[in-house]
Design a protein around this motif. Sequence first.
Motif, PDB file in Angstrom:
ATOM      1  N   GLN A 136       4.623  -6.463   9.378  1.00 22.06           N
ATOM      2  CA  GLN A 136       5.931  -5.895   9.062  1.00 22.06           C
ATOM      3  C   GLN A 136       6.041  -5.687   7.556  1.00 22.06           C
ATOM      4  OE1 GLN A 136       8.921  -8.492  10.676  1.00 22.06           O
ATOM      5  NE2 GLN A 136       7.986  -8.503  12.698  1.00 22.06           N
ATOM      6  N   ASP A 137       6.762  -4.670   7.161  1.00 25.02           N
ATOM      7  CA  ASP A 137       6.977  -4.398   5.744  1.00 25.02           C
ATOM      8  C   ASP A 137       7.700  -5.582   5.104  1.00 25.02           C
ATOM      9  OD1 ASP A 137       6.901  -2.791   3.394  1.00 25.02           O
ATOM     10  OD2 ASP A 137       9.025  -2.312   3.696  1.00 25.02           O
ATOM     11  N   GLY A 138       7.188  -6.040   3.974  1.00 24.34           N
ATOM     12  CA  GLY A 138       7.797  -7.148   3.256  1.00 24.34           C
ATOM     13  C   GLY A 138       7.376  -8.516   3.735  1.00 24.34           C
ATOM     14  N   GLN A 139       6.482  -8.564   4.698  1.00 30.19           N
ATOM     15  CA  GLN A 139       6.017  -9.828   5.263  1.00 30.19           C
ATOM     16  C   GLN A 139       5.264 -10.641   4.206  1.00 30.19           C
ATOM     17  OE1 GLN A 139       3.621  -9.052   8.711  1.00 30.19           O
ATOM     18  NE2 GLN A 139       3.910 -11.099   9.527  1.00 30.19           N
ATOM     19  N   SER A 140       5.491 -11.940   4.192  1.00 26.45           N
ATOM     20  CA  SER A 140       4.813 -12.848   3.270  1.00 26.45           C
ATOM     21  C   SER A 140       3.928 -13.790   4.075  1.00 26.45           C
ATOM     22  CB  SER A 140       5.849 -13.639   2.472  1.00 26.45           C
ATOM     23  OG  SER A 140       5.211 -14.510   1.570  1.00 26.45           O
ATOM     24  N   ASN A 148       0.878 -17.213  -1.873  1.00 21.24           N
ATOM     25  CA  ASN A 148       1.421 -16.274  -0.891  1.00 21.24           C
ATOM     26  C   ASN A 148       1.054 -14.845  -1.270  1.00 21.24           C
ATOM     27  OD1 ASN A 148       2.848 -18.195   0.710  1.00 21.24           O
ATOM     28  ND2 ASN A 148       4.424 -18.284  -0.859  1.00 21.24           N
ATOM     29  N   THR A 150       2.094 -10.684  -0.220  1.00 19.88           N
ATOM     30  CA  THR A 150       3.148  -9.882   0.399  1.00 19.88           C
ATOM     31  C   THR A 150       2.527  -8.604   0.931  1.00 19.88           C
ATOM     32  OG1 THR A 150       4.760 -10.772  -1.154  1.00 19.88           O
ATOM     33  CG2 THR A 150       5.382  -8.767   0.023  1.00 19.88           C
ATOM     34  N   SER A 152       3.042  -4.807   2.351  1.00 21.03           N
ATOM     35  CA  SER A 152       3.933  -3.649   2.384  1.00 21.03           C
ATOM     36  C   SER A 152       3.379  -2.677   3.399  1.00 21.03           C
ATOM     37  CB  SER A 152       3.984  -2.960   1.016  1.00 21.03           C
ATOM     38  OG  SER A 152       4.341  -3.871   0.011  1.00 21.03           O
ATOM     39  N   LYS A 153       4.273  -2.095   4.170  1.00 23.03           N
ATOM     40  CA  LYS A 153       3.839  -1.156   5.201  1.00 23.03           C
ATOM     41  C   LYS A 153       4.700   0.100   5.100  1.00 23.03           C
ATOM     42  CE  LYS A 153       2.655  -0.928  10.082  1.00 23.03           C
ATOM     43  NZ  LYS A 153       2.672  -1.605  11.360  1.00 23.03           N
ATOM     44  N   SER A 154       4.016   1.215   4.994  1.00 22.67           N
ATOM     45  CA  SER A 154       4.704   2.503   4.942  1.00 22.67           C
ATOM     46  C   SER A 154       3.931   3.455   5.846  1.00 22.67           C
ATOM     47  CB  SER A 154       4.740   3.022   3.502  1.00 22.67           C
ATOM     48  OG  SER A 154       5.329   4.300   3.461  1.00 22.67           O
ATOM     49  N   ASN A 161       0.024  -7.096  -1.685  1.00 23.16           N
ATOM     50  CA  ASN A 161       0.524  -7.316  -3.055  1.00 23.16           C
ATOM     51  C   ASN A 161       0.702  -6.005  -3.833  1.00 23.16           C
ATOM     52  OD1 ASN A 161       0.587 -10.032  -2.544  1.00 23.16           O
ATOM     53  ND2 ASN A 161      -1.196 -10.539  -3.777  1.00 23.16           N
ATOM     54  N   LYS A 162       0.952  -4.939  -3.137  1.00 23.13           N
ATOM     55  CA  LYS A 162       1.187  -3.596  -3.706  1.00 23.13           C
ATOM     56  C   LYS A 162       0.003  -3.069  -4.526  1.00 23.13           C
ATOM     57  CE  LYS A 162       6.155  -4.108  -3.745  1.00 23.13           C
ATOM     58  NZ  LYS A 162       7.394  -4.072  -4.463  1.00 23.13           N
TER      59      LYS A 162
END
Length: 187
Positions: A136-140, A148, A150, A152-154, A161-162
């Motif tokens: 999921q987007d924003g999942q940690s 940790n 993070t 990101s999903k688009s 981690n972007k």
Amino acid sequence: MKKISIVLIAAITSIFATSCTSESERPASNTTTNTSEPAQTGQSGVQDDISQKNVVQVAVGSKDHSTLVAAVQQAELVDALSNAGPFTVFAPINAAFDKLPAGTVDDLMKDENKEKLADILQYHVFVGVLKEDMIQDGQSLGQVNGGNITISKSGSDILINKTAKVLATVPASNGIVYVIDGVLLPQ
């Protein structure tokens, strides 16, 4: 009849005497033992060419992960990652290591930096299997080293981690491998 009894007793005595021969008196068997190769220990030493590959074997089988494999070997994490898991491994390709500042990989591969290298590699491992449809987007995620990451999903793009893009997903017997184009560095 006396002759048959004597022959029968002689035969039984002969069989009994042969079966009671000590080990040192018996002729050596024709089997040989190869003692020139050292015994492998740990889970990584198990030979299995039939089952699905584990996360380490997936990396070893990829020409694009030779730097990662060398680092895992240097950090002495091969056995840990060959165990049952389950693991989600974010596996940087060779080109990802090439993006690091000059000399970084060589420095990390030194014996005196083994602990730092292990920390970085453990930052690439999550205990559990995180399949693509679970992301999921924003999942940690809490990584093995205690840090940790993070996610990101688009659309179909997944970033860690972007900075590191997921290029491919490879299932393994003890988890899943996400091939990524960047090295994840702990904060």
